[in-house]
Design an enzyme around this catalytic site. Structure first.
Site, mmCIF file in Angstrom:
data_model
loop_
_atom_site.group_PDB
_atom_site.id
_atom_site.type_symbol
_atom_site.label_atom_id
_atom_site.label_comp_id
_atom_site.label_asym_id
_atom_site.label_seq_id
_atom_site.Cartn_x
_atom_site.Cartn_y
_atom_site.Cartn_z
ATOM 1 N N GLU A 48 0.852 -1.196 0.000
ATOM 2 C CA GLU A 48 0.000 0.000 0.000
ATOM 3 C C GLU A 48 0.891 1.250 0.000
ATOM 4 O O GLU A 48 1.919 1.283 0.669
ATOM 5 C CB GLU A 48 -0.875 -0.009 1.263
ATOM 6 C CG GLU A 48 -1.854 1.157 1.345
ATOM 7 C CD GLU A 48 -2.772 1.100 2.582
ATOM 8 O OE1 GLU A 48 -2.363 0.528 3.619
ATOM 9 O OE2 GLU A 48 -3.887 1.633 2.499
ATOM 10 N N LYS A 127 -9.735 1.512 -2.501
ATOM 11 C CA LYS A 127 -9.993 1.018 -1.132
ATOM 12 C C LYS A 127 -11.435 1.339 -0.737
ATOM 13 O O LYS A 127 -11.857 2.500 -0.816
ATOM 14 C CB LYS A 127 -8.995 1.691 -0.187
ATOM 15 C CG LYS A 127 -8.967 1.176 1.233
ATOM 16 C CD LYS A 127 -7.796 1.846 1.969
ATOM 17 C CE LYS A 127 -7.541 1.254 3.323
ATOM 18 N NZ LYS A 127 -6.314 1.824 3.932
ATOM 19 N N CYS A 169 -5.615 -3.226 2.560
ATOM 20 C CA CYS A 169 -5.378 -3.048 3.993
ATOM 21 C C CYS A 169 -6.635 -3.171 4.853
ATOM 22 O O CYS A 169 -7.112 -4.266 5.069
ATOM 23 C CB CYS A 169 -4.647 -1.732 4.240
ATOM 24 S SG CYS A 169 -3.735 -1.791 5.802
HETATM 25 N N1 LIG Z 1 -3.618 1.375 6.046
HETATM 26 C C1 LIG Z 1 -4.565 0.774 6.717
HETATM 27 O O1 LIG Z 1 -5.686 0.590 6.253
HETATM 28 C C2 LIG Z 1 -4.198 0.327 8.091
HETATM 29 C C3 LIG Z 1 -5.183 -0.670 8.673
HETATM 30 C C4 LIG Z 1 -4.822 -1.065 10.050
HETATM 31 O O2 LIG Z 1 -3.754 -0.774 10.555
HETATM 32 C C5 LIG Z 1 -5.795 -1.846 10.799
HETATM 33 O O3 LIG Z 1 -5.540 -2.096 11.983
HETATM 34 O O4 LIG Z 1 -6.826 -2.237 10.246
#
Ligand SMILES: NC(=O)CCC(=O)C(=O)O
Length: 293
Positions: A48, A127, A169
């Protein structure tokens, strides 16, 4: 049982160390992707926000415009670099993600671009679940201060191999999207991601294994390397889980490439042994993949 993965595939995840200079990051990504291709990988994944630091303050500065597609080199140097790198590597390339500015709506997105071995764009994912959390005394982050969420789930066909589900993520915390991709036949769920040193140790590996065991599919989580001087410190621990939820390979927190050889047998065997795919009770609960095209 039909093949999910049509032939064996070497997967590489690049836990890239990137900094503030986008041009340097792109050139460094090129050398690591070529290294992975040289080692035999035919599907290579970047993290990412692979060409910038991660943080709401950075999204507007690093954002690129992707529409109309294809964008010019000025609009999106990353699009053109990723296309050229995929072609040079002769591999499928999941280009992690980059901040995107849609000029017509003036909205920012966190967007992943996927290229074929000939350098053609074959898929994108914005996302869909934004990373808005507040754990007092530990971490507070609000992607939605700057970003807008995507409105599509993403499954991409890699013609020689089969389908992959792609999300970014925080998306991994929402099992529905993974389940929909798997029920559409994805052999692998790919998540470029950047967890942090609070939620990473708590949930990163657990979520990767959970999506694998839920769906009896391979799962790939690809993080940036940790930069201890960055305002947001990525957890690292890039990993690949198999369809039985075993971790096949896992990085520490510094720059590295991890690999795994994926096979259809691993999917077929676990689905035969523990046949949850034919045991679901859609008379008792909804099939979340129903109606998804
Ligand atoms: N960049 C993100 O979306 C981080 C996501 C994250 O750390 C989580 O705990 O979920």
């Amino acid at each position: 049982m039909a093949a999910f993965l049509r032939k064996p595939l070497k997967l590489a995840l690049v836990q890239l160390a990137s900094g503030a200079d986008k041009t340097v990051n792109l050139s460094h990504a090129r050398s690591k992707v070529l290294e992975a291709a040289q080692a035999g990988a035919r599907l290579i994944v970047l993290p990412e926000c692979f060409n910038s630091p991660y943080g709401t303050q950075y999204f507007p500065k690093y954002a690129e415009t992707l529409h109309p597609s294809p964008p010019t080199k000025e609009q999106s140097p990353s699009y053109h670099a990723l296309s050229a790198i995929a072609a040079e590597a002769n591999a499928y390339l999941v280009g992690g993600s980059i901040p995107e500015l849609e000029t017509s709506s003036k909205k920012y997105y966190n967007t992943s671009l996927v290229f074929s071995p000939s350098g053609s764009l074959i898929g994108t994912h914005r996302k869909t679940h934004l990373f808005d959390i507040d754990i007092p005394g530990k971490i507070s982050f609000k992607e939605s201060d700057v970003l807008s969420p995507g409105d599509h789930l993403t499954v991409i066909d890699l013609p020689e191999y089969g389908k992959i589900g792609l999300a970014i993520c925080y998306d991994i915390r929402f099992p529905e999207a993974a389940m929909i991709a798997a029920r559409k036949g994805a052999f692998l769920l790919v998540y470029p991601g950047a967890f942090n040193t609070t939620t990473g140790p708590l949930h990163w590996s657990l979520l990767g294994r959970a999506r694998a065991v839920d769906n009896q599919s391979y799962v790939a989580l690809c993080s940036p390397a940790r930069d201890v001087n960055a305002s947001y410190q990525a957890y690292g621990h890039t990993l690949i889980a198999d369809p039985s939820a075993n971790i096949l390979s896992e990085a520490e927190d510094s720059e590295t490439i991890i690999y795994a050889d994926l096979s259809d047998e691993a999917i077929v065997n676990i689905r035969k042994g523990i046949p949850i795919y034919t045991q679901r009770r859609f008379d008792l609960y909804l099939d979340v993949s129903e109606g998804q095209n």
